[in-house]
Design a protein around this motif. Sequence first.
Motif, short mmCIF file in Angstrom:
data_model
loop_
_atom_site.label_atom_id
_atom_site.label_comp_id
_atom_site.label_asym_id
_atom_site.label_seq_id
_atom_site.Cartn_x
_atom_site.Cartn_y
_atom_site.Cartn_z
N TYR C 110 49.79 42.72 39.91
CA TYR C 110 48.33 42.88 39.89
C TYR C 110 47.79 42.42 41.23
O TYR C 110 47.77 41.22 41.52
N LYS C 111 47.43 43.40 42.06
CA LYS C 111 46.86 43.08 43.37
C LYS C 111 45.36 43.24 43.25
O LYS C 111 44.85 44.36 43.12
N ILE C 112 44.65 42.11 43.22
CA ILE C 112 43.21 42.16 42.87
C ILE C 112 42.38 41.36 43.88
O ILE C 112 42.87 40.41 44.48
N PRO C 113 41.11 41.75 44.04
CA PRO C 113 40.26 41.09 45.07
C PRO C 113 39.71 39.74 44.59
O PRO C 113 38.52 39.61 44.32
N ILE C 114 40.56 38.75 44.50
CA ILE C 114 40.14 37.45 43.98
C ILE C 114 39.14 36.76 44.91
O ILE C 114 38.05 36.35 44.50
N ILE C 115 39.54 36.64 46.18
CA ILE C 115 38.70 35.90 47.12
C ILE C 115 37.39 36.65 47.38
O ILE C 115 36.31 36.06 47.41
N GLU C 116 37.49 37.97 47.51
CA GLU C 116 36.31 38.82 47.71
C GLU C 116 35.33 38.70 46.54
O GLU C 116 34.12 38.59 46.73
N THR C 117 35.87 38.70 45.34
CA THR C 117 35.02 38.58 44.15
C THR C 117 34.29 37.24 44.16
O THR C 117 33.10 37.15 43.86
N ALA C 118 35.02 36.20 44.50
CA ALA C 118 34.41 34.87 44.56
C ALA C 118 33.25 34.87 45.55
O ALA C 118 32.16 34.38 45.26
N LYS C 119 33.51 35.47 46.71
CA LYS C 119 32.49 35.49 47.78
C LYS C 119 31.31 36.38 47.40
O LYS C 119 30.16 35.97 47.47
N ASN C 120 31.61 37.61 46.98
CA ASN C 120 30.55 38.60 46.79
C ASN C 120 29.80 38.46 45.47
O ASN C 120 28.59 38.63 45.42
N LYS C 121 30.54 38.17 44.41
CA LYS C 121 29.89 38.13 43.10
C LYS C 121 29.29 36.75 42.80
O LYS C 121 28.27 36.64 42.15
#
Lengths: 272, 378, 179
Positions: C110-121
């Motif tokens: 599972y390659k998922i946007p963890i850090i991006e989600t934290a930042k953006n959402k």
Amino acid sequence: MNASEITKKYYRADKLPHIWCPGCGHGTLLNTVVRAIDKLGLNKDDVCIVSGIGCSSRASGYLDFNTLHTTHGRALAFATGIKHANPKLHVIVITGDGDASAIGGNHLIHAARRNIDITTICFNNNIYGMTGGQYSPTTPIGDFATTAPYGNIDKPFDLCNLAQGAGASYVGRGTAYHAQLMQKLIENGIQNKGFSFVEGLSLCPTYYGRKNKKGSAVKMHTFLKDHCVDKKIVDKKPEMAENKIIIGELYNNQKPEYTDNYKVIIDKFHNY
Amino acid sequence: MSNKEYKLLQGNEACVEGAIAAGMRFFAGYPITPSTEIAELSAQKLPKYGGKFIQMEDELSSMAAIIGASLTGIKSMTATSGPGFSLMQENLGYACITEVPCVVANVQRGGPSTGLPTSPAQGDVMQAKWGTHGDHPVIALTPNSVQETYEITITAFNLAEKYRTPVILLMDETVGHMREKLILKDPSEIKVINRKKPTCKPEDYVAYRADEDLIPPMASFGEGYRYHVTGLTHDETGFPTNNNEISGKLIERLNNKVEKNIGEMSYYEEYELEDAEIVIVAFGGVSRSAKSAIDEMRRNGKKVGLFRPITIWPILEKQINKISEKSKEIYVAEMNLGQYFLEVDRIAGKKCPVNKICKVTGELITPNEIINAIYGGK
Amino acid sequence: MFQRIEMRLSGSGGQGVILAAIIFADAAIEYGLNAIQTQSYGPEARGGASKSEVIISKDEIKYPKVINCNILLALTQKSYDKYVATLDKNGILVVDKSVNVNEDVSYKVYKIPIIETAKNKIGTHMVANIVSVGALYALLEDGVIDMKAIKKSISERVPPGTIDKNISAFEEGIKLIKG
């Protein structure tokens, strides 16, 4: 109280005579400690004498209080535990120049920094006597000792400046000759709520005196008499300080005390 | 506190919970990985119980301060790791000869010197026994879980109080830092022992005159029993002596009060030991690897069991002797180069082969490493 | 039926993988299971490689470290490179989108946007660890730990005042897996 009454009340008579050499200044200095305690009327059960290792530190065994003869240099660390655990006790540390400022130097500056209510009395004889005459952190430059056979090259500490710089709230210097002054400084030190440091210039005719051709014990006492000047005089006439050792009350400045400060924390958070 | 209260805690935190439950009200220490959480939680909790915390200037003074505090009648402890434990040795000896109860937690890390600060090791087994000079009594206990750290810390205080001697909690980084469930006990379930106090009048008090149990009653400073405490060899009055016979008797009594009561402080666990032909001796974190290894080997029909000393010192000679009579082979697994092995081999070596499984990489020995060592031997 | 799971959470020091593992262990014991959490880190408080492990089991846990890694979280390339070989061949790999991975493998990736989600959402990369908790939670078998227990654990373990933010981060993490 006369001398024999003092002895009877405060000394463990069965432990006398003491181990100090004839002419040593330590006996006189110890007597000033006892007389100061007597003058203040402290309850013997509430007085705790803590000492380290060395000639000075044998003092604790002769006195009829709660007495703790600890390891070399560590008296102040033990004393800190006692005072912090039971602030009602009057904790008095008797130490020597090597004990307090060489092996125990770190404990000295940190006890002073905390301004914990302990009175430290340092019998300074400028030498390690118990081990037979090695140079200490207060041996003057050029003086001789068994470990300085060609003259001492170590710069000595001014113990009072050291204690004051580290944070002590009361600092004074007396001598084995100026016994009344010494007693008064100790009284003030005990009454000061905070870390008090009282240096008592002693003399060691056996090792320091002999190694440095200082003459008899009487001559060494005379030296103290002739070469010391009280800070009160120097304050008025600074030129009087030349080539002299300054004695008297050197620093007296009330500051918040460690166990008081800790009590504030306990009062705020104690809930079990 | 209900007896069903539980928490997810580190071994180090459980140590503080146990200490406070045992009555610890004074902590002096100096920060050092991996033991620092013990100081941090003590600093936070002690004032809430009216207790005192102090961060000293080093470990020499930390050890000194807890002895001073204990002399006023307050139960005290310090915590450290290898480098600090080395510095504490001086005053540990002082606590032994002056018979001042206190507890020293040593959360072992890789050594010698600064070594591996964040990694587990068990290299201080012999230092715990022989680190300070002279012949002296030592009680050292080693937990292997968070729950046991809590319980054995209480035991450590009880033994220190009962026998008037320092007790070492010889933990390791694995147990100190792991988080597990801790079930707190209700105070009514906890047995707390307090030091024996004098019942005589102050003028009749002879500070170091032992009762028949070899332990002298201990007065606190400030209670009216004015007495002398010294690290010099002393007679029963507490004052220094050079008398050879009295000196010898003191050292013998100090050691005997522990050695003769070994039955009262022999804590250990036996796991699958009943029919075991091969016995693994392991303690602390490694004992958990041994249990997993034993489960695996038992599934393959191999008769393997574990003897886990919780009391590391005094040595559990009787129990080790018994194992050597029943088993075909012993393996001592430890995170050092074979320190506890020396004792096991001394006791059991004449009756059965004793092997060592050692690891000093800063990692816990794995179950596989134990299995391979044992199968490799066949 | 669920018996035991071993997870390894890795990243760089300061990313909060230790807290993430603590939250799982906490929730597991709250839910009546056995759990043990361990960690290894360098002497530095920040920046070095950080690894935390949690084992959740119905039985007593003896050896406290991971042997068969069922789930591996790697928030950085360095931690992926270091720990991927330890993942069970039938296990699950969860990595941040920024990590280059070998996709020709037997385990699930599972390659998922963890850090991006934290930042953006959520507005801060600081909650990447809690986004990870959400993603990993969504990958557990149903009923291993219930939702109430894990949310309680998050609320108790994060700094007061950040609870709502962290619960949102947790829910965003679940969405990354379940959509």
